[in-house]
Scaffold this motif. Structure first.
Motif, PDB file in Angstrom:
ATOM      1  N   PRO A 224     -49.625  28.982 -64.159  1.00  0.00           N
ATOM      2  CA  PRO A 224     -48.086  29.082 -64.585  1.00  0.00           C
ATOM      3  C   PRO A 224     -47.209  29.390 -62.730  1.00  0.00           C
ATOM      4  O   PRO A 224     -48.451  29.258 -61.843  1.00  0.00           O
ATOM      5  CB  PRO A 224     -48.958  30.799 -64.309  1.00  0.00           C
ATOM      6  CG  PRO A 224     -50.261  30.629 -63.925  1.00  0.00           C
ATOM      7  CD  PRO A 224     -50.494  29.465 -64.385  1.00  0.00           C
TER       8      PRO A 224
ATOM      9  N   TYR B 147     -46.463  43.985 -63.571  1.00  0.00           N
ATOM     10  CA  TYR B 147     -45.924  43.785 -62.398  1.00  0.00           C
ATOM     11  C   TYR B 147     -44.837  45.172 -62.070  1.00  0.00           C
ATOM     12  O   TYR B 147     -44.057  45.635 -63.411  1.00  0.00           O
ATOM     13  CB  TYR B 147     -44.711  42.852 -62.200  1.00  0.00           C
ATOM     14  CG  TYR B 147     -44.138  41.992 -60.927  1.00  0.00           C
ATOM     15  CD1 TYR B 147     -44.739  43.388 -59.845  1.00  0.00           C
ATOM     16  CD2 TYR B 147     -42.923  42.140 -60.562  1.00  0.00           C
ATOM     17  CE1 TYR B 147     -43.000  42.734 -58.525  1.00  0.00           C
ATOM     18  CE2 TYR B 147     -41.973  41.412 -59.751  1.00  0.00           C
ATOM     19  CZ  TYR B 147     -42.362  41.925 -58.514  1.00  0.00           C
ATOM     20  OH  TYR B 147     -41.870  41.698 -57.129  1.00  0.00           O
TER      21      TYR B 147
ATOM     22  N   LEU C  88     -36.864  37.606 -62.443  1.00  0.00           N
ATOM     23  CA  LEU C  88     -38.613  37.162 -62.616  1.00  0.00           C
ATOM     24  C   LEU C  88     -38.271  35.526 -63.032  1.00  0.00           C
ATOM     25  O   LEU C  88     -37.317  35.349 -64.327  1.00  0.00           O
ATOM     26  CB  LEU C  88     -38.778  37.185 -63.479  1.00  0.00           C
ATOM     27  CG  LEU C  88     -39.329  39.095 -63.912  1.00  0.00           C
ATOM     28  CD1 LEU C  88     -40.865  39.216 -64.675  1.00  0.00           C
ATOM     29  CD2 LEU C  88     -39.890  39.443 -62.341  1.00  0.00           C
TER      30      LEU C  88
ATOM     31  N   VAL D 201     -40.648  32.668 -64.972  1.00  0.00           N
ATOM     32  CA  VAL D 201     -41.718  32.287 -64.640  1.00  0.00           C
ATOM     33  C   VAL D 201     -41.796  30.944 -65.657  1.00  0.00           C
ATOM     34  O   VAL D 201     -41.130  30.415 -66.274  1.00  0.00           O
ATOM     35  CB  VAL D 201     -42.346  33.659 -66.513  1.00  0.00           C
ATOM     36  CG1 VAL D 201     -43.759  32.861 -66.723  1.00  0.00           C
ATOM     37  CG2 VAL D 201     -42.543  34.371 -65.383  1.00  0.00           C
TER      38      VAL D 201
ATOM     39  N   TRP E 139     -53.394  40.861 -62.551  1.00  0.00           N
ATOM     40  CA  TRP E 139     -53.182  40.346 -63.010  1.00  0.00           C
ATOM     41  C   TRP E 139     -55.008  39.966 -63.264  1.00  0.00           C
ATOM     42  O   TRP E 139     -56.202  39.642 -63.097  1.00  0.00           O
ATOM     43  CB  TRP E 139     -53.165  39.030 -62.711  1.00  0.00           C
ATOM     44  CG  TRP E 139     -52.425  37.093 -63.306  1.00  0.00           C
ATOM     45  CD1 TRP E 139     -53.997  36.430 -63.400  1.00  0.00           C
ATOM     46  CD2 TRP E 139     -51.623  36.758 -63.261  1.00  0.00           C
ATOM     47  NE1 TRP E 139     -53.220  36.272 -64.777  1.00  0.00           N
ATOM     48  CE2 TRP E 139     -51.693  36.044 -64.396  1.00  0.00           C
ATOM     49  CE3 TRP E 139     -50.555  36.743 -62.494  1.00  0.00           C
ATOM     50  CZ2 TRP E 139     -50.451  34.903 -64.278  1.00  0.00           C
ATOM     51  CZ3 TRP E 139     -49.920  35.332 -62.803  1.00  0.00           C
ATOM     52  CH2 TRP E 139     -50.125  34.772 -63.670  1.00  0.00           C
TER      53      TRP E 139
ATOM     54  N   TYR F  97     -44.912  32.413 -61.385  1.00  0.00           N
ATOM     55  CA  TYR F  97     -44.331  33.961 -61.121  1.00  0.00           C
ATOM     56  C   TYR F  97     -43.707  34.617 -60.273  1.00  0.00           C
ATOM     57  O   TYR F  97     -44.873  34.259 -58.838  1.00  0.00           O
ATOM     58  CB  TYR F  97     -45.865  34.822 -62.309  1.00  0.00           C
ATOM     59  CG  TYR F  97     -45.513  35.757 -61.826  1.00  0.00           C
ATOM     60  CD1 TYR F  97     -44.504  36.944 -61.280  1.00  0.00           C
ATOM     61  CD2 TYR F  97     -45.467  36.979 -63.520  1.00  0.00           C
ATOM     62  CE1 TYR F  97     -44.272  38.197 -62.087  1.00  0.00           C
ATOM     63  CE2 TYR F  97     -45.332  37.662 -64.249  1.00  0.00           C
ATOM     64  CZ  TYR F  97     -44.198  39.055 -62.943  1.00  0.00           C
ATOM     65  OH  TYR F  97     -43.972  39.541 -63.886  1.00  0.00           O
TER      66      TYR F  97
END
Ligand code: FE2
Length: 291
Positions: free
Chosen positions: A176, A71, A244, A246, A96, A178
């Motif tokens: 996930p 990112y 962030l 996650v 990704w 994110y």
């Protein structure tokens, strides 16, 4: 019953590390933290205005058994891989990449007048997927929805769901979430982090505190790993906060790790090295086609 609001179980300040061909970065967690962050293996943050800190980059190297998520916040990273992908990851973009059975790629930050900043997260693959075909997702900032909940909270949703909006990265084995979350000064946000999931936050800017027993502010560059519960609450300080966020489903599988290759058993690492020596590592290859 577990406390629904998760407390911070551990804080990670990040360690200055030199990686690739000589890139200075901060490593939040890696080999030594297995299995604390399961299914996540590693988080590196880059951030420098000095080209000599990043220009050496990450020349051609292999990966097997993991997904790497890049990112970029500021600057540009040129990349190319044995699937035939090549291009530039710019500010706000996410790459990704599922290495599956094997990919060889390079990631080269480009010289810029301003700062170069971003993150790389490694997401583990379950044993049954480690030797699957590699896959690549390149998302530009425009592909990533930004949700505003109207109460001083905005979030870019890369994966998972926030504010009723699902991110574009779907179908990942560990399911996930994110998010890149921004919270106005004094505002509060609650984020879903269902029971049994691993959840962490990495502070980018500003300051604020995660409730649930440990109100000490989390400073930029610091990572908070959360204990059991079902959601995470953040209250921004006077300067607001950005982090962030996650989460993912743990795999609970053995980890055998050698550099950029993460498998379940040591003999799988030996086999990967033998295949690299013999030029048999990459199972799926597309020639690079000039457009
Ligand atoms: Fe890489």
């Amino acid at each position: 019953m577990p406390e629904p609001i998760r407390s911070i179980s551990q804080r990670f300040p990040g360690v200055p590390t030199i990686e690739g061909a000589g890139v200075r970065l901060r490593r939040t967690f890696a080999n030594r933290e297995v299995p604390l962050f399961d299914p996540f293996l590693l988080l590196d943050s880059f951030g420098s205005s000095r080209p000599e800190d990043y220009l050496a980059g990450f020349p051609w190297h292999p990966h097997r058994g993991i997904e790497t998520v890049t990112y970029v916040l500021d600057g540009r990273v040129e990349h190319g891989d044995t699937l035939g992908n090549s291009g530039v990851i710019g500010a706000g973009d996410v790459q990704w990449m599922n290495s599956g059975s094997g990919i060889i790629h390079q990631e080269m930050p480009q010289r810029t007048d301003g700062p170069m900043a971003g993150f790389q997260l490694w997401v583990n693959l379950p044993a049954r997927e480690k030797m699957s075909a590699p896959a690549y997702r390149g998302l530009t900032g425009r592909d990533i929805p930004e949700v505003s909940t109207g109460d001083g909270v905005r979030a870019k949703v890369v994966a998972g769901t926030f504010g009723g909006v699902e991110g574009p990265v779907r179908g990942i084995p560990v399911d996930p979430t994110y998010l890149d979350v921004r919270v106005d000064p004094g505002a509060t946000v609650e984020l879903p982090a269902g029971p049994g999931r691993t959840a962490f936050a990495h502070a980018i800017e500003g300051a604020g505190s995660f409730d649930g027993g440990d109100p000490a502010p989390v400073a930029p560059g610091e990572t908070a790993l959360f204990g059991p519960g079902s959601r995470v609450r953040f209250r921004a300080g006077d300067a607001g906060g950005r982090f962030l966020f996650v989460t993912g489903r743990p795999l609970h599988e053995p980890v055998a790790w050698y550099g950029p290759i993460v498998m379940n058993r040591n003999d799988e690492l030996v086999e990967a090295m033998r295949e690299l020596d013999r030029g048999e590592f990459v199972k799926h290859r597309r020639p690079i086609v000039e457009e």
